[in-house]
Scaffold this active site. Sequence first.
Site, PDB file in Angstrom:
ATOM      1  N   HIS A   1      -6.415 -10.999  -2.090  1.00  0.00           N
ATOM      2  CA  HIS A   1      -5.774 -10.760  -0.789  1.00  0.00           C
ATOM      3  C   HIS A   1      -6.572 -11.453   0.307  1.00  0.00           C
ATOM      4  O   HIS A   1      -7.625 -10.977   0.729  1.00  0.00           O
ATOM      5  CB  HIS A   1      -5.716  -9.257  -0.529  1.00  0.00           C
TER       6      HIS A   1
ATOM      7  N   THR B   1       0.843  -1.190   0.000  1.00  0.00           N
ATOM      8  CA  THR B   1       0.000   0.000   0.000  1.00  0.00           C
ATOM      9  C   THR B   1       0.881   1.243   0.000  1.00  0.00           C
ATOM     10  O   THR B   1       1.810   1.349   0.798  1.00  0.00           O
ATOM     11  CB  THR B   1      -0.912   0.005   1.240  1.00  0.00           C
TER      12      THR B   1
ATOM     13  N   ASN C   1      -3.330 -10.814   6.203  1.00  0.00           N
ATOM     14  CA  ASN C   1      -3.063  -9.574   6.940  1.00  0.00           C
ATOM     15  C   ASN C   1      -4.278  -8.941   7.614  1.00  0.00           C
ATOM     16  O   ASN C   1      -4.316  -7.736   7.837  1.00  0.00           O
ATOM     17  CB  ASN C   1      -2.395  -8.544   6.017  1.00  0.00           C
TER      18      ASN C   1
ATOM     19  N   ASN D   1      -3.637  -6.738  12.316  1.00  0.00           N
ATOM     20  CA  ASN D   1      -4.993  -6.178  12.257  1.00  0.00           C
ATOM     21  C   ASN D   1      -5.981  -6.935  13.130  1.00  0.00           C
ATOM     22  O   ASN D   1      -7.169  -7.058  12.807  1.00  0.00           O
ATOM     23  CB  ASN D   1      -5.495  -6.101  10.805  1.00  0.00           C
TER      24      ASN D   1
END
Length: 355
Positions: free
Chosen positions: A177, A28, A180, A237
């Site tokens: 994705h 990112t 994470n 996270n």
Amino acid sequence: MSDLNSLWQPARAGDLRLPHRLAMAPMTRGRSTADGVPTALNAEYYAQRASNAIVITEGTQPSADGQGYLLTPGIHSAEQVAGWREVTDAVHAADGRVVVQLMHVGRIAHPDNTPHGRQPVAPSAVRPAGTMFTASGPTGMPAPRALSTEEVAATVDDHRRAAANAVAAGADGVEIHGANGYLIHQFLSDNANERTDRYGGSVENRIRFAVEVATAVADEIGAGRTGVRLSPGNPYNDVREDDPHTLYPTLVRALAPLDLAYLHLVHAGDEPLLDTLRSLWPGALVLNRAGADLATRAQDITDGRADIVSVGAMALANPDLVDRIRSGSPLNSADPTTFYSGGATGYTDYPTRTV
């Protein structure tokens, strides 16, 4: 460098024919427009790094509700598709291969970071610990709204359409994705998923969303253009996995028959689990061993733990990473203060080596 020879052998990942085995990991960077449209600056950044075996882009939201961070790109509007076409054309002109990563953040979001300002969505209405950076500074993330069973199916379809858009924009493939702590990982986890429908409870139910997304994307653009990223045992996270040694082998066994282009594993240090997943995955395996030196990464290929290795900060800071490694030149150091903002600074202004 003789101990890095395994990095330079040609490889194949589904439909992707690769000149070597060093890939750029998704990162990112927060430099798209407020409407999630990639710009000429993004095209320059990715084209600079086109010598990597695969350029895997930053996480790209498959829907408006998939956004959680400031200035991240999407792939669900005509304007975004046009912006990505500029990126893919630039990478291809530099003789590279580019895969767009589809990232729905789920509950890791703040309404202030999105044009629509809606409450985040997630498997369950469980607020994540931690803060989110917004234009006003770090702010606690709100409790998300739980997706209905019908909305989960619609979110699967969002990924399918986003994959079609990515290919229409010229991408060589997409990476889903599932790592994470973002939406797919939230469905897998024991603390973020409190559902009692077919997407919650048992391991078989918690992996269902991941498998349905992968199946839909593969059906839409071809399995040979579809990759999946997972991060077994990674609590990032605020996700918790009580039994990753059951969860991930079950998931990988379910994904294996799809004949996907690759499985991309973010390694959290559990070597026995890595060995198990490697033995269960019949196709190309991309390994991201964060913080490891190049010799260790090359050894992973030599020893059969990986077919391709991905690097993040090294690729970020060295637009000519492949050339620098092959020539034995020193590497630039990454500047963390410019990872997520700063325009061209810390983005397209890292120097290439002088001859």
